[in-house]
Design an enzyme around this catalytic site. Structure first.
Site, PDB file in Angstrom:
ATOM      1  N   LYS A   9       0.220 -11.964   1.255  1.00  0.00           N
ATOM      2  CA  LYS A   9       0.856 -10.719   1.693  1.00  0.00           C
ATOM      3  C   LYS A   9       1.689 -10.148   0.559  1.00  0.00           C
ATOM      4  O   LYS A   9       2.387 -10.878  -0.146  1.00  0.00           O
ATOM      5  CB  LYS A   9       1.737 -11.006   2.916  1.00  0.00           C
ATOM      6  CG  LYS A   9       2.595  -9.855   3.421  1.00  0.00           C
ATOM      7  CD  LYS A   9       4.008  -9.762   2.843  1.00  0.00           C
ATOM      8  CE  LYS A   9       4.810 -11.029   2.840  1.00  0.00           C
ATOM      9  NZ  LYS A   9       6.170 -10.825   2.192  1.00  0.00           N
ATOM     10  N   ASP A 142       7.419 -11.872   9.504  1.00  0.00           N
ATOM     11  CA  ASP A 142       6.206 -11.445   8.798  1.00  0.00           C
ATOM     12  C   ASP A 142       4.920 -11.838   9.521  1.00  0.00           C
ATOM     13  O   ASP A 142       3.841 -11.364   9.158  1.00  0.00           O
ATOM     14  CB  ASP A 142       6.167 -12.048   7.388  1.00  0.00           C
ATOM     15  CG  ASP A 142       7.073 -11.322   6.406  1.00  0.00           C
ATOM     16  OD1 ASP A 142       7.610 -10.258   6.760  1.00  0.00           O
ATOM     17  OD2 ASP A 142       7.241 -11.838   5.281  1.00  0.00           O
TER      18      ASP A 142
END
Length: 280
Positions: A9, A142
């Site tokens: 990410k 997240d």
């Protein structure tokens, strides 16, 4: 056997707006995902078992004797899934840890999200089932974005997600100087100044005009980040160079793979971890 990628990410921009009453920080961020990262392999089993292999396995497991079902985000995701969907069977899960830990690129969150997707595939739960997102939100800020795995604008804790058009195929280089950085320590050093929201132009323009409000705090804790950013910022062909998340991994976006390869060669020559990849 179900095989599920856990891609790295990136926060193309990360704006910290204020501290919330619940202790989290109000964020605006551009989440993007790479084509490469960790890997989850999962299958039914008689007893729960979890194993880690790969370049960063030892950094994750430490020197303690291996436990059949050690507590971490992967096993927590599996336990939450089996409780939510009343699955009465065990699983064997193998994680190939290719990404450095505590590095700002969502390794643990991506692994948890990949575990949820793999379990959903195995047990025929639709990937858009709301229960999966509820589990993800309980695992970490997240994890919902990593569960979706697509370019999004994240707000709130980062888990209020707005899909946006991405930059698929854009070459990107990830570089980490080998210094783990504590997310809590970085947030504790944030100066508390709200410097405004992310803009509303096309994605690359928004990213380039944005910033990472945690970058200065992380650089104070890990000065090696300065050297990485200096190299990436000055790399020929680099469109954007920035730290991701709370660090210490930094990235650069390029127009051409040849420019990415040249920058990777210079970074690897410094003994830093590098990953040549592309945006998904």
């Amino acid at each position: 056997m179900i095989t599920e990628p856990a891609p790295a990410k990136l926060n193309l921009a990360l704006h910290v707006r204020r501290r919330r009453p619940d202790g989290y920080h109000e964020l605006e961020t551009i989440f993007a995902f790479c084509r490469d990262g960790d890997l989850i392999e999962l299958e039914p089993a008689t007893d729960n078992a979890f194993a880690v292999a790969g370049p960063f396995a030892a950094a994750l497991t430490g020197s303690a004797p291996a436990e059949p079902w050690a507590d971490n985000l992967v096993t927590r995701a599996a336990d939450a899934f089996t409780a939510e969907y009343r699955v009465d069977r065990a699983h064997r899960i193998a994680l190939t840890k290719n990404l450095p830990i505590a590095s700002g690129i969502g390794g643990g969150s991506a692994d948890a999200a990949a575990t949820l997707r793999a379990l959903a595939r195995l047990h025929r739960v639709p990937l858009d089932d709301p229960g999966l997102m509820t589990i993800a939100a309980g695992l970490g800020a997240d994890v919902p974005a990593c569960l979706r795995g697509a370019t999004t604008i994240g707000r709130g804790r980062g888990d209020a997600l707005e899909p946006v058009a991405g930059l698929p195929g854009m070459p990107v280089l990830l570089v980490n100087p080998g210094v783990p950085v504590s997310t809590g320590a970085v947030f504790a050093r944030w100066d508390g100044v709200d410097r405004g929201p992310i803009g509303k132009d096309d994605l690359l323009t928004r990213a380039c005009a944005g910033r990472n409000d945690l970058q200065a705090a992380a650089r104070g804790l890990a000065p090696a980040i300065d050297a990485v950013l200096d190299l990436l910022t000055s790399a020929p062909g680099a469109l954007l160079a920035r730290m991701s998340g709370s660090g210490a991994t930094c990235f650069a976006l390029f127009d051409r793979e040849t420019d990415r390869a040249a920058a990777a060669g210079a970074a690897c020559a410094r003994g830093w971890w590098c990953l040549e990849t592309a945006l998904a």
